[in-house]
Design a protein around this motif. Sequence first.
Motif, PDB file in Angstrom:
ATOM      1  N   ASP A 229       0.829  -1.256  -0.382  1.00 33.07           N
ATOM      2  CA  ASP A 229       0.085   0.311   0.177  1.00 33.07           C
ATOM      3  C   ASP A 229       1.192   1.460   0.225  1.00 33.07           C
ATOM      4  OD1 ASP A 229      -2.004  -1.458  -0.113  1.00 33.07           O
ATOM      5  OD2 ASP A 229      -2.272  -1.135   2.732  1.00 33.07           O
ATOM      6  N   THR A 230       1.544   1.375   0.923  1.00 30.89           N
ATOM      7  CA  THR A 230       2.629   1.853   0.733  1.00 30.89           C
ATOM      8  C   THR A 230       3.289   2.528  -0.737  1.00 30.89           C
ATOM      9  OG1 THR A 230       3.168   2.412   3.197  1.00 30.89           O
ATOM     10  CG2 THR A 230       4.777   3.344   2.114  1.00 30.89           C
TER      11      THR A 230
ATOM     12  N   SER B 239       1.707  11.596 -10.304  1.00 28.78           N
ATOM     13  CA  SER B 239       0.762  12.661 -10.231  1.00 28.78           C
ATOM     14  C   SER B 239       2.114  13.795 -10.328  1.00 28.78           C
ATOM     15  CB  SER B 239       0.105  13.088  -8.572  1.00 28.78           C
ATOM     16  OG  SER B 239       0.786  13.032  -7.777  1.00 28.78           O
TER      17      SER B 239
ATOM     18  N   ALA C 169       1.743   6.208  -6.715  1.00 30.61           N
ATOM     19  CA  ALA C 169       0.544   7.414  -7.210  1.00 30.61           C
ATOM     20  C   ALA C 169       0.709   9.171  -7.085  1.00 30.61           C
ATOM     21  CB  ALA C 169      -0.478   6.819  -6.775  1.00 30.61           C
ATOM     22  N   VAL C 170       1.790   9.040  -6.437  1.00 25.79           N
ATOM     23  CA  VAL C 170       1.991  10.385  -5.815  1.00 25.79           C
ATOM     24  C   VAL C 170       3.472  11.326  -7.180  1.00 25.79           C
ATOM     25  CG1 VAL C 170       3.422  12.088  -4.640  1.00 25.79           C
ATOM     26  CG2 VAL C 170       1.759  10.690  -3.478  1.00 25.79           C
TER      27      VAL C 170
ATOM     28  N   ALA D 114       2.312   1.961  -3.720  1.00 19.36           N
ATOM     29  CA  ALA D 114       1.300   2.278  -3.987  1.00 19.36           C
ATOM     30  C   ALA D 114       0.813   3.614  -4.288  1.00 19.36           C
ATOM     31  CB  ALA D 114       0.457   1.497  -4.264  1.00 19.36           C
ATOM     32  N   ARG D 115       0.942   3.850  -2.432  1.00 20.13           N
ATOM     33  CA  ARG D 115       0.715   5.179  -2.542  1.00 20.13           C
ATOM     34  C   ARG D 115       1.800   6.103  -2.873  1.00 20.13           C
ATOM     35  NH1 ARG D 115      -0.846   3.452   2.538  1.00 20.13           N
ATOM     36  NH2 ARG D 115       1.055   4.803   3.105  1.00 20.13           N
ATOM     37  N   LEU D 116       2.939   6.026  -2.664  1.00 19.24           N
ATOM     38  CA  LEU D 116       4.053   6.425  -3.216  1.00 19.24           C
ATOM     39  C   LEU D 116       4.367   7.067  -4.537  1.00 19.24           C
ATOM     40  CD1 LEU D 116       6.505   8.542  -2.145  1.00 19.24           C
ATOM     41  CD2 LEU D 116       8.183   6.463  -2.591  1.00 19.24           C
TER      42      LEU D 116
END
Length: 120
Positions: free
Chosen positions: A5-6, A16, A12-13, A8-10
Amino acid sequence: MSGDDTLARLAAVIESRRGGDPEASYVARLFHKGTDAILKKVGEEATEFVMAAKDGDRPKIVAEAADLWFHAMVALAHFGLTPAQVLAELERREGQSGLEEFALRKVRGREAESTKESGP
Protein backbone atom coordinates in the motif's frame (compact mmCIF):
# COMPACT_ATOMS: atom_id res chain seq x y z
CA MET A 1 -1.05 -0.98 6.42
CA SER A 2 1.10 -3.08 4.12
CA GLY A 3 4.28 -2.11 2.35
CA ASP A 4 2.47 -2.75 -0.93
CA ASP A 5 0.00 0.00 0.00
CA THR A 6 2.80 2.39 0.87
CA LEU A 7 4.56 1.73 -2.43
CA ALA A 8 1.31 2.11 -4.37
CA ARG A 9 0.52 5.42 -2.66
CA LEU A 10 4.02 6.72 -3.24
CA ALA A 11 3.89 5.61 -6.88
CA ALA A 12 0.63 7.51 -7.30
CA VAL A 13 2.19 10.66 -5.84
CA ILE A 14 5.24 10.30 -8.09
CA GLU A 15 3.02 9.81 -11.15
CA SER A 16 0.95 12.85 -10.17
CA ARG A 17 4.10 14.98 -10.38
CA ARG A 18 4.69 14.08 -14.03
CA GLY A 19 4.17 17.24 -16.04
CA GLY A 20 4.12 19.30 -12.87
CA ASP A 21 5.98 22.53 -12.26
CA PRO A 22 9.72 21.80 -11.99
CA GLU A 23 10.05 24.88 -9.80
CA ALA A 24 7.49 23.56 -7.32
CA SER A 25 8.25 19.83 -7.22
CA TYR A 26 11.50 17.90 -6.92
CA VAL A 27 9.99 14.92 -8.75
CA ALA A 28 8.61 17.14 -11.50
CA ARG A 29 12.09 18.60 -11.86
CA LEU A 30 13.58 15.12 -12.25
CA PHE A 31 10.97 14.18 -14.85
CA HIS A 32 11.61 17.47 -16.65
CA LYS A 33 15.37 16.86 -16.73
CA GLY A 34 14.82 13.42 -18.23
CA THR A 35 16.33 9.98 -18.25
CA ASP A 36 19.96 10.86 -17.64
CA ALA A 37 19.20 13.01 -14.60
CA ILE A 38 16.91 10.38 -13.12
CA LEU A 39 19.42 7.58 -13.64
CA LYS A 40 22.26 9.70 -12.31
CA LYS A 41 20.27 10.24 -9.13
CA VAL A 42 19.58 6.50 -8.80
CA GLY A 43 23.30 5.87 -9.15
CA GLU A 44 24.16 8.48 -6.54
CA GLU A 45 21.67 7.03 -4.10
CA ALA A 46 22.95 3.49 -4.72
CA THR A 47 26.48 4.67 -3.94
CA GLU A 48 25.32 6.41 -0.77
CA PHE A 49 23.53 3.23 0.30
CA VAL A 50 26.68 1.17 -0.23
CA MET A 51 28.77 3.67 1.71
CA ALA A 52 26.32 3.63 4.63
CA ALA A 53 26.32 -0.16 4.60
CA LYS A 54 30.12 -0.29 4.60
CA ASP A 55 30.10 2.03 7.61
CA GLY A 56 27.59 -0.23 9.35
CA ASP A 57 25.48 2.78 10.31
CA ARG A 58 22.08 1.09 10.59
CA PRO A 59 19.89 4.22 10.72
CA LYS A 60 21.78 5.67 7.77
CA ILE A 61 21.46 2.38 5.87
CA VAL A 62 17.69 2.58 6.28
CA ALA A 63 17.60 6.25 5.26
CA GLU A 64 19.76 5.64 2.20
CA ALA A 65 17.72 2.56 1.24
CA ALA A 66 14.61 4.74 1.38
CA ASP A 67 16.29 7.32 -0.87
CA LEU A 68 17.36 4.59 -3.28
CA TRP A 69 13.91 3.00 -3.40
CA PHE A 70 12.30 6.40 -3.92
CA HIS A 71 14.54 7.31 -6.82
CA ALA A 72 14.19 3.83 -8.31
CA MET A 73 10.43 4.40 -8.19
CA VAL A 74 10.87 7.68 -10.05
CA ALA A 75 12.85 5.77 -12.68
CA LEU A 76 10.16 3.09 -12.87
CA ALA A 77 7.51 5.75 -13.41
CA HIS A 78 9.66 7.43 -16.03
CA PHE A 79 9.73 4.17 -17.98
CA GLY A 80 6.01 3.53 -17.49
CA LEU A 81 6.53 0.80 -14.91
CA THR A 82 5.10 0.33 -11.43
CA PRO A 83 6.19 -1.08 -8.10
CA ALA A 84 3.48 -3.72 -8.56
CA GLN A 85 5.39 -5.05 -11.55
CA VAL A 86 8.57 -5.31 -9.49
CA LEU A 87 6.68 -7.01 -6.67
CA ALA A 88 5.17 -9.45 -9.16
CA GLU A 89 8.67 -10.29 -10.40
CA LEU A 90 9.86 -10.84 -6.83
CA GLU A 91 6.85 -13.06 -6.18
CA ARG A 92 7.62 -15.01 -9.35
CA ARG A 93 11.13 -15.62 -8.06
CA GLU A 94 10.01 -16.52 -4.54
CA GLY A 95 10.87 -20.07 -3.63
CA GLN A 96 13.24 -20.39 -6.55
CA SER A 97 16.86 -21.01 -5.80
CA GLY A 98 18.96 -17.93 -6.46
CA LEU A 99 21.46 -20.13 -8.25
CA GLU A 100 18.75 -21.61 -10.46
CA GLU A 101 17.33 -18.18 -11.22
CA PHE A 102 20.78 -16.87 -12.13
CA ALA A 103 21.42 -19.86 -14.40
CA LEU A 104 18.09 -19.29 -16.16
CA ARG A 105 18.96 -15.64 -16.74
CA LYS A 106 22.27 -16.66 -18.28
CA VAL A 107 20.52 -19.10 -20.62
CA ARG A 108 17.93 -16.49 -21.58
CA GLY A 109 20.70 -13.97 -22.20
CA ARG A 110 22.53 -16.36 -24.49
CA GLU A 111 19.29 -17.13 -26.33
CA ALA A 112 18.61 -13.42 -26.80
CA GLU A 113 22.14 -12.86 -28.11
CA SER A 114 21.86 -15.72 -30.59
CA THR A 115 18.52 -14.34 -31.78
CA LYS A 116 20.14 -10.94 -32.38
CA GLU A 117 23.04 -12.50 -34.25
CA SER A 118 20.81 -14.61 -36.50
CA GLY A 119 18.33 -11.78 -37.07
CA PRO A 120 17.07 -10.62 -40.47
